[in-house]
Design a protein around this motif. Structure first.
Motif, PDB file in Angstrom:
ATOM      1  N   GLN A 349       1.121  -1.574   0.239  1.00 37.65           N
ATOM      2  CA  GLN A 349      -0.322  -0.203  -0.140  1.00 37.65           C
ATOM      3  C   GLN A 349       0.941   1.123   0.192  1.00 37.65           C
ATOM      4  OE1 GLN A 349      -1.188  -2.193   2.459  1.00 37.65           O
ATOM      5  NE2 GLN A 349      -2.054  -3.293   0.566  1.00 37.65           N
ATOM      6  N   GLU A 350       2.281   1.058  -0.682  1.00 38.32           N
ATOM      7  CA  GLU A 350       3.366   2.364  -0.357  1.00 38.32           C
ATOM      8  C   GLU A 350       2.637   3.553  -1.340  1.00 38.32           C
ATOM      9  OE1 GLU A 350       7.940   3.415  -0.465  1.00 38.32           O
ATOM     10  OE2 GLU A 350       7.083   1.393  -1.338  1.00 38.32           O
ATOM     11  N   TYR A 351       2.740   4.611  -1.010  1.00 36.02           N
ATOM     12  CA  TYR A 351       2.276   5.748  -1.686  1.00 36.02           C
ATOM     13  C   TYR A 351       2.885   6.821  -0.835  1.00 36.02           C
ATOM     14  CZ  TYR A 351      -0.471   7.862   2.128  1.00 36.02           C
ATOM     15  OH  TYR A 351      -1.449   7.631   2.978  1.00 36.02           O
ATOM     16  N   ALA A 352       3.385   8.009  -1.617  1.00 39.18           N
ATOM     17  CA  ALA A 352       3.588   9.094  -1.671  1.00 39.18           C
ATOM     18  C   ALA A 352       2.619  10.682  -1.877  1.00 39.18           C
ATOM     19  CB  ALA A 352       5.170   9.321  -2.299  1.00 39.18           C
ATOM     20  N   LEU A 353       2.605  11.384  -1.214  1.00 35.18           N
ATOM     21  CA  LEU A 353       1.587  12.861  -1.198  1.00 35.18           C
ATOM     22  C   LEU A 353       2.524  13.192  -2.447  1.00 35.18           C
ATOM     23  CD1 LEU A 353       0.850  13.377   2.237  1.00 35.18           C
ATOM     24  CD2 LEU A 353      -0.682  11.863  -0.153  1.00 35.18           C
ATOM     25  N   ILE A 354       1.909  14.053  -3.469  1.00 38.44           N
ATOM     26  CA  ILE A 354       2.180  14.522  -4.494  1.00 38.44           C
ATOM     27  C   ILE A 354       1.953  15.546  -4.049  1.00 38.44           C
ATOM     28  CG2 ILE A 354       1.590  15.408  -6.732  1.00 38.44           C
ATOM     29  CD1 ILE A 354      -0.030  12.759  -7.629  1.00 38.44           C
ATOM     30  N   SER A 355       1.192  16.398  -3.402  1.00 40.70           N
ATOM     31  CA  SER A 355       1.954  18.286  -2.844  1.00 40.70           C
ATOM     32  C   SER A 355       2.451  18.006  -2.470  1.00 40.70           C
ATOM     33  CB  SER A 355      -0.068  17.817  -2.046  1.00 40.70           C
ATOM     34  OG  SER A 355      -0.004  17.427  -0.708  1.00 40.70           O
ATOM     35  N   SER A 356       2.784  17.048  -1.418  1.00 38.11           N
ATOM     36  CA  SER A 356       4.541  16.992  -1.238  1.00 38.11           C
ATOM     37  C   SER A 356       5.613  17.530  -1.753  1.00 38.11           C
ATOM     38  CB  SER A 356       4.425  16.209   0.379  1.00 38.11           C
ATOM     39  OG  SER A 356       4.580  15.012  -0.642  1.00 38.11           O
ATOM     40  N   VAL A 357       5.798  17.245  -3.227  1.00 29.61           N
ATOM     41  CA  VAL A 357       6.961  17.075  -3.852  1.00 29.61           C
ATOM     42  C   VAL A 357       7.236  19.115  -3.766  1.00 29.61           C
ATOM     43  CG1 VAL A 357       8.041  17.285  -5.859  1.00 29.61           C
ATOM     44  CG2 VAL A 357       6.305  14.971  -5.180  1.00 29.61           C
ATOM     45  N   ALA A 358       6.861  19.531  -3.948  1.00 30.21           N
ATOM     46  CA  ALA A 358       6.899  21.187  -4.200  1.00 30.21           C
ATOM     47  C   ALA A 358       7.442  21.726  -2.874  1.00 30.21           C
ATOM     48  CB  ALA A 358       6.015  22.046  -5.122  1.00 30.21           C
ATOM     49  N   PRO A 359       7.049  21.788  -2.211  1.00 30.13           N
ATOM     50  CA  PRO A 359       7.749  22.265  -0.637  1.00 30.13           C
ATOM     51  C   PRO A 359       8.712  21.630  -0.186  1.00 30.13           C
ATOM     52  CG  PRO A 359       5.457  21.131  -0.163  1.00 30.13           C
ATOM     53  CD  PRO A 359       5.375  21.108  -1.589  1.00 30.13           C
ATOM     54  N   ARG A 360       8.369  20.361  -0.484  1.00 26.58           N
ATOM     55  CA  ARG A 360      10.431  19.362   0.385  1.00 26.58           C
ATOM     56  C   ARG A 360      10.865  20.035  -1.070  1.00 26.58           C
ATOM     57  NH1 ARG A 360       8.973  17.517   5.311  1.00 26.58           N
ATOM     58  NH2 ARG A 360       9.978  16.089   4.781  1.00 26.58           N
ATOM     59  N   ARG A 361      11.103  20.357  -2.640  1.00 26.88           N
ATOM     60  CA  ARG A 361      11.692  20.388  -3.708  1.00 26.88           C
ATOM     61  C   ARG A 361      12.653  21.725  -2.607  1.00 26.88           C
ATOM     62  NH1 ARG A 361      10.530  19.968  -9.580  1.00 26.88           N
ATOM     63  NH2 ARG A 361      12.377  21.278 -10.780  1.00 26.88           N
ATOM     64  N   ALA A 362      11.591  22.565  -2.430  1.00 26.22           N
ATOM     65  CA  ALA A 362      11.853  23.994  -2.336  1.00 26.22           C
ATOM     66  C   ALA A 362      12.526  24.159  -0.535  1.00 26.22           C
ATOM     67  CB  ALA A 362      10.778  25.053  -2.014  1.00 26.22           C
ATOM     68  N   LEU A 363      12.609  23.558   0.048  1.00 25.85           N
ATOM     69  CA  LEU A 363      13.372  22.727   1.279  1.00 25.85           C
ATOM     70  C   LEU A 363      14.667  22.608   1.222  1.00 25.85           C
ATOM     71  CD1 LEU A 363      12.551  23.386   4.353  1.00 25.85           C
ATOM     72  CD2 LEU A 363      12.189  20.963   4.415  1.00 25.85           C
ATOM     73  N   ILE A 364      14.817  21.696   0.230  1.00 29.90           N
ATOM     74  CA  ILE A 364      16.277  21.033  -0.167  1.00 29.90           C
ATOM     75  C   ILE A 364      17.395  22.927  -0.960  1.00 29.90           C
ATOM     76  CG2 ILE A 364      17.116  19.374  -0.520  1.00 29.90           C
ATOM     77  CD1 ILE A 364      15.518  17.242   0.023  1.00 29.90           C
ATOM     78  N   LYS A 365      17.138  22.942  -1.597  1.00 31.47           N
ATOM     79  CA  LYS A 365      17.272  23.938  -2.391  1.00 31.47           C
ATOM     80  C   LYS A 365      17.552  25.050  -1.406  1.00 31.47           C
ATOM     81  CE  LYS A 365      17.044  27.202  -6.062  1.00 31.47           C
ATOM     82  NZ  LYS A 365      16.361  28.576  -5.748  1.00 31.47           N
ATOM     83  N   GLY A 366      16.647  25.561  -0.714  1.00 31.71           N
ATOM     84  CA  GLY A 366      16.625  26.549   0.781  1.00 31.71           C
ATOM     85  C   GLY A 366      17.534  26.240   1.245  1.00 31.71           C
ATOM     86  N   LEU A 367      18.398  25.005   1.309  1.00 32.18           N
ATOM     87  CA  LEU A 367      19.201  24.293   3.192  1.00 32.18           C
ATOM     88  C   LEU A 367      20.151  24.107   1.745  1.00 32.18           C
ATOM     89  CD1 LEU A 367      17.039  21.538   4.279  1.00 32.18           C
ATOM     90  CD2 LEU A 367      18.528  23.550   5.711  1.00 32.18           C
ATOM     91  N   LEU A 368      20.217  24.252   0.722  1.00 37.15           N
ATOM     92  CA  LEU A 368      21.655  23.778  -0.249  1.00 37.15           C
ATOM     93  C   LEU A 368      22.066  25.101  -0.256  1.00 37.15           C
ATOM     94  CD1 LEU A 368      20.926  21.448  -3.466  1.00 37.15           C
ATOM     95  CD2 LEU A 368      22.250  21.327  -0.749  1.00 37.15           C
ATOM     96  N   GLU A 369      21.063  26.419  -1.092  1.00 39.09           N
ATOM     97  CA  GLU A 369      21.452  27.565  -0.612  1.00 39.09           C
ATOM     98  C   GLU A 369      21.877  29.078   0.385  1.00 39.09           C
ATOM     99  OE1 GLU A 369      18.757  28.813  -4.933  1.00 39.09           O
ATOM    100  OE2 GLU A 369      17.933  28.658  -2.793  1.00 39.09           O
ATOM    101  N   THR A 370      21.701  28.239   1.917  1.00 33.89           N
ATOM    102  CA  THR A 370      22.013  29.038   3.159  1.00 33.89           C
ATOM    103  C   THR A 370      22.474  28.492   4.172  1.00 33.89           C
ATOM    104  OG1 THR A 370      19.650  27.898   3.589  1.00 33.89           O
ATOM    105  CG2 THR A 370      19.711  30.120   2.517  1.00 33.89           C
ATOM    106  N   LEU A 371      23.251  27.414   3.794  1.00 36.36           N
ATOM    107  CA  LEU A 371      23.346  26.330   5.132  1.00 36.36           C
ATOM    108  C   LEU A 371      25.526  27.133   4.879  1.00 36.36           C
ATOM    109  CD1 LEU A 371      22.369  22.991   5.650  1.00 36.36           C
ATOM    110  CD2 LEU A 371      22.207  24.632   6.650  1.00 36.36           C
TER     111      LEU A 371
END
Length: 371
Positions: A349-371
């Motif tokens: 029953q494994e699934y991913a939430l499509i709506s989580s892709v954009a915010p998680r992608r933005a979060l990782i980009k933000g971390l790569l740019e600011t850490l």
């Protein structure tokens, strides 16, 4: 994000390419997909051939080379579902906000969205440090061929970001239990179970004593669990069993408890002195504890998330291990669970939430740019 967003078919291609750990064509096919995605971009690619019957490792490098320590991303591309799962029991499909498929949650969704963030940051030229992204082939079996590489990259990093799936509605992981794996083999003495019963020494009977002893080591108050989940033995229905075996999974919350449990399990003695007991193994993944450095990195991530309108929370120490255990144990600040949100890891029953892709992608980009 809607199901018509390009991310859905693009991620679906990754999920449809089945890549259980021991299926090298599938795992290396995933490495091929990653390499093709970064062709023509300011990203260097290094591919390390697999060994011991397992797939390749792939390293991407980008950002500035200014002598600063790198930010390291880590993802595994192997899964647990056998080849054929998507054709029968878990087809790749969209139902509302859910994208179903083998490995979509653990962890192809996180690997895919993190790669998009890595590409975004590399193309934008906005990062202040070197960036390294390691894709591994064997996390699901304890990272036997990639651990040294994980630790080497970790030692050169100021922070490690692991894209295992999010927990409990988007929470990230700042602590994981350590994991021990042991193999127990028993050798008794065969005999005819009818006419020579007393001459035999039953290896399965001895295994039963040892299994009860090991299961009895579980101590929930200390966060210690011991599990015997694989067992076998015997020759025929009318023969006193000469051989038996079983596997042990042990989880602990601290390095000290890991050493104690390793000594207890390896030090077990046979209940029947005429049965030979051989125990191998040990702590495979050290505990990943929420150190002050991890806590500080988490607060930085919370600030980045807040700038994106997200309230980033973490969860209590989780029982599952990851490659983040290795880097955290070396003292490198590590954040985990930065991948896709969803549920059903290792199930049909494994699934991913499509709506989580954009915010998680933005979060990782933000971390790569600011850490």
């Amino acid at each position: 994000m809607t199901i018509h967003d390009p991310a859905v078919p693009a991620l679906s291609v990754w999920v449809a390419l089945e890549s259980p750990t021991h299926h090298v064509p599938g795992v290396n096919g995933m490495m091929d997909l990653v390499a093709r995605e970064v062709e023509g971009l300011p990203i260097a690619v290094e591919r390390i051939p697999g060994r011991d019957g397992l797939g390749d490792n792939l390293i991407l490098r980008a950002g500035v080379r200014n002598g600063e320590k790198a930010i390291a991303l880590m993802s595994h591309l192997d899964t647990v579902h056998p080849v054929g799962t998507s054709a029968k029991d878990l087809p790749v499909r969209v139902e509302g906000d859910r994208l179903y498929g083998p490995g979509v949650y653990d962890m192809k969704g996180g690997a895919w969205l993190a790669l998009q963030a890595f590409k975004d940051a590399a193309k934008a030229g906005t990062v202040q440090r070197p960036l390294v992204f390691l894709f591994t082939p064997d996390e699901e079996i304890g990272s036997p061929t990639s651990r040294a590489l994980i630790e080497d990259i970790g030692r050169e990093a100021m922070a490690v970001l692991v894209t295992e799936p999010a927990r409990e509605g988007g929470k990230i992981v700042t602590a994981r239990k350590g994991v021990g794996r042991f193999e127990v083999k028993l050798e008794g003495r065969p005999a005819h179970s009818g006419s020579r019963h007393a001459d035999g020494r039953n290896a399965i009977r001895e295994a039963a004593h040892q299994i009860l002893a090991i299961e009895g080591m579980t101590d929930y108050s200390r966060g210690i669990t011991t599990t015997v989940a694989l067992v076998g033995g015997g020759t025929a229905a009318n023969v006193i069993p000469q051989h038996a075996w079983f596997s042990v999974d042990c989880r602990v919350t601290s390095v000290v408890d890991g050493k104690v449990m390793e000594e207890r399990i390896l030090g077990l003695k046979p209940h029947d002195p005429d049965v030979k007991l051989t125990i191998t193994g040990g702590m495979n993944r050290p505990p990943y504890e929420k150190s002050p450095e991890v806590a500080a990195l988490y607060e930085q991530a919370r600030a980045v998330a807040a700038g994106l309108g997200l309230d980033l929370q973490d969860c209590p120490m989780t029982g599952g291990g990851s490659d983040g255990n290795f880097t955290a144990a070396l003292g490198i600040p590590t954040l985990d669970g930065l991948g896709i949100d969803g549920d059903g890891a290792h199930t049909l029953q494994e699934y991913a939430l499509i709506s989580s892709v954009a915010p998680r992608r933005a979060l990782i980009k933000g971390l790569l740019e600011t850490l």
